[in-house]
Design a protein around this motif. Structure first.
Motif, PDB file in Angstrom:
ATOM      1  N   UNK A  77     -28.086  80.338  62.436  1.00  0.00           N
ATOM      2  CA  UNK A  77     -28.113  79.704  61.115  1.00  0.00           C
ATOM      3  C   UNK A  77     -29.410  79.995  60.350  1.00  0.00           C
ATOM      4  N   UNK A  78     -30.046  81.103  60.723  1.00  0.00           N
ATOM      5  CA  UNK A  78     -31.251  81.557  60.035  1.00  0.00           C
ATOM      6  C   UNK A  78     -30.853  82.620  59.016  1.00  0.00           C
ATOM      7  N   UNK A  79     -31.442  82.564  57.812  1.00  0.00           N
ATOM      8  CA  UNK A  79     -31.141  83.570  56.796  1.00  0.00           C
ATOM      9  C   UNK A  79     -31.589  84.947  57.262  1.00  0.00           C
ATOM     10  N   UNK A  80     -30.785  85.943  56.952  1.00  0.00           N
ATOM     11  CA  UNK A  80     -31.065  87.303  57.391  1.00  0.00           C
ATOM     12  C   UNK A  80     -32.416  87.788  56.867  1.00  0.00           C
ATOM     13  N   UNK A  81     -32.792  87.391  55.671  1.00  0.00           N
ATOM     14  CA  UNK A  81     -34.067  87.839  55.104  1.00  0.00           C
ATOM     15  C   UNK A  81     -35.264  87.322  55.900  1.00  0.00           C
ATOM     16  N   UNK A  82     -35.052  86.312  56.742  1.00  0.00           N
ATOM     17  CA  UNK A  82     -36.136  85.769  57.557  1.00  0.00           C
ATOM     18  C   UNK A  82     -36.172  86.365  58.968  1.00  0.00           C
ATOM     19  N   UNK A  83     -35.231  87.241  59.274  1.00  0.00           N
ATOM     20  CA  UNK A  83     -35.173  87.844  60.600  1.00  0.00           C
ATOM     21  C   UNK A  83     -36.046  89.091  60.667  1.00  0.00           C
ATOM     22  N   UNK A  84     -36.480  89.426  61.864  1.00  0.00           N
ATOM     23  CA  UNK A  84     -37.221  90.664  62.075  1.00  0.00           C
ATOM     24  C   UNK A  84     -36.275  91.858  61.940  1.00  0.00           C
ATOM     25  N   UNK A  85     -36.852  93.052  61.858  1.00  0.00           N
ATOM     26  CA  UNK A  85     -36.026  94.253  61.760  1.00  0.00           C
ATOM     27  C   UNK A  85     -35.128  94.429  62.960  1.00  0.00           C
ATOM     28  N   UNK A  86     -35.651  94.154  64.156  1.00  0.00           N
ATOM     29  CA  UNK A  86     -34.840  94.268  65.360  1.00  0.00           C
ATOM     30  C   UNK A  86     -33.698  93.270  65.385  1.00  0.00           C
ATOM     31  N   UNK A  87     -33.946  92.062  64.902  1.00  0.00           N
ATOM     32  CA  UNK A  87     -32.883  91.056  64.848  1.00  0.00           C
ATOM     33  C   UNK A  87     -31.814  91.451  63.844  1.00  0.00           C
ATOM     34  N   UNK A  88     -32.223  92.001  62.705  1.00  0.00           N
ATOM     35  CA  UNK A  88     -31.227  92.453  61.721  1.00  0.00           C
ATOM     36  C   UNK A  88     -30.373  93.577  62.301  1.00  0.00           C
ATOM     37  N   UNK A  89     -30.985  94.443  63.085  1.00  0.00           N
ATOM     38  CA  UNK A  89     -30.222  95.495  63.742  1.00  0.00           C
ATOM     39  C   UNK A  89     -29.190  94.897  64.686  1.00  0.00           C
ATOM     40  N   UNK A  90     -29.551  93.819  65.376  1.00  0.00           N
ATOM     41  CA  UNK A  90     -28.598  93.164  66.278  1.00  0.00           C
ATOM     42  C   UNK A  90     -27.472  92.477  65.505  1.00  0.00           C
ATOM     43  N   UNK A  91     -27.768  91.976  64.320  1.00  0.00           N
ATOM     44  CA  UNK A  91     -26.706  91.419  63.471  1.00  0.00           C
ATOM     45  C   UNK A  91     -25.712  92.520  63.118  1.00  0.00           C
ATOM     46  N   UNK A  92     -26.227  93.712  62.790  1.00  0.00           N
ATOM     47  CA  UNK A  92     -25.356  94.836  62.450  1.00  0.00           C
ATOM     48  C   UNK A  92     -24.481  95.241  63.627  1.00  0.00           C
ATOM     49  N   UNK A  93     -25.044  95.184  64.829  1.00  0.00           N
ATOM     50  CA  UNK A  93     -24.256  95.494  66.022  1.00  0.00           C
ATOM     51  C   UNK A  93     -23.189  94.428  66.247  1.00  0.00           C
ATOM     52  N   UNK A  94     -23.561  93.157  66.051  1.00  0.00           N
ATOM     53  CA  UNK A  94     -22.613  92.055  66.266  1.00  0.00           C
ATOM     54  C   UNK A  94     -21.370  92.210  65.409  1.00  0.00           C
ATOM     55  N   UNK A  95     -21.553  92.510  64.115  1.00  0.00           N
ATOM     56  CA  UNK A  95     -20.378  92.603  63.247  1.00  0.00           C
ATOM     57  C   UNK A  95     -19.472  93.768  63.658  1.00  0.00           C
ATOM     58  N   UNK A  96     -20.070  94.825  64.243  1.00  0.00           N
ATOM     59  CA  UNK A  96     -19.265  95.964  64.678  1.00  0.00           C
ATOM     60  C   UNK A  96     -18.390  95.630  65.884  1.00  0.00           C
ATOM     61  N   UNK A  97     -18.764  94.584  66.625  1.00  0.00           N
ATOM     62  CA  UNK A  97     -18.043  94.234  67.849  1.00  0.00           C
ATOM     63  C   UNK A  97     -16.886  93.270  67.619  1.00  0.00           C
ATOM     64  N   UNK A  98     -16.707  92.820  66.388  1.00  0.00           N
ATOM     65  CA  UNK A  98     -15.632  91.866  66.096  1.00  0.00           C
ATOM     66  C   UNK A  98     -14.285  92.446  66.518  1.00  0.00           C
TER      67      UNK A  98
END
Length: 227
Positions: free
Chosen positions: A134-155
């Protein structure tokens, strides 16, 4: 959906103005992980975008699990069974991690709200971002944003997973977790992985394809490339 496991790319070419991005590329993919290697400008991202149905080739034929991406019905069905992580994901930065992945699940036609949200929580947990759900993406580190991108690909446990530099920005522990996750996924999916991390290729890939100046220069086992 038809049951063939094969993906065929035959004679695919793509130009951007006078720049030749791909020239007569042919390759067949099956279950498992294929590493896509080559220097910057070799055509890797163009090939991945074509396979992910983001771009259409100028010439050539593509067959993905018996479906044609140049036909509207085939393209729609391919996208239902596709996970794609681009090199530069476009985030809605004011969204939270959960909101962004949920939004992508809606685009993938997950209409049942409870089932969709259970799936969103599952893929977020797979990439280790439960605490940042529940953290805004703009507040995440670059590595965390990369993991968000991986997560959506796994749906939805996609049958085809197209990953463009997925481990960029991940620390060694995160990369190890990603390798374990991808190894599990590849038992039932076809994965095409573009990376500059040769240790990722050695650890993950049962096959390697090398692009240079838009042409396929090698297709075989990693041990053969080393030789």
């Amino acid at each position: 959906m038809v049951k063939t496991q094969e993906i065929r790319i035959v004679g695919v070419s793509k130009r951007f103005g006078s720049n030749v991005a791909l020239e007569d590329v042919s390759i067949e993919l099956r279950s498992g992980i294929t590493g896509l290697l080559g220097p910057n400008g070799a055509g890797k991202t163009t090939l991945l975008r074509i396979l992910a149905t983001v771009l259409a080739p100028d010439r050539g034929d593509i067959d993905i699990f018996g479906l044609r991406p140049d036909r509207a019905d085939g393209r729609a069905e391919i996208r239902r069974n596709l996970g794609y992580t681009p090199q530069e994901p476009g985030f809605h930065r004011s969204f939270t991690t959960f909101e962004f992945v949920d939004y992508l699940a809606i685009l993938k036609e997950w209409g049942d709200r409870k089932r969709r949200r259970d799936e969103v929580r599952r893929v977020i947990a797979l990439v280790g971002l439960e605490a940042q759900m529940h953290v805004q993406i703009k507040k995440l580190s670059g590595g965390m944003r990369r993991r968000v991108a991986i997560a959506q690909a796994l749906i939805g446990n996609p049958r085809l997973l197209v990953l463009d530099e997925p481990t960029a920005g991940l620390d060694p522990e995160q990369r190890l977790r990603f390798r374990e996750l991808l190894s599990d996924i590849a038992t039932n999916s076809t994965v095409l992985l573009s990376t500059h991390q040769t240790d990722d290729v050695a650890a993950l890939c049962n096959r390697v394809a090398v692009l240079l100046d838009g042409t396929l220069r090698f297709d075989g086992r990693p041990s053969e490339l080393a030789d």
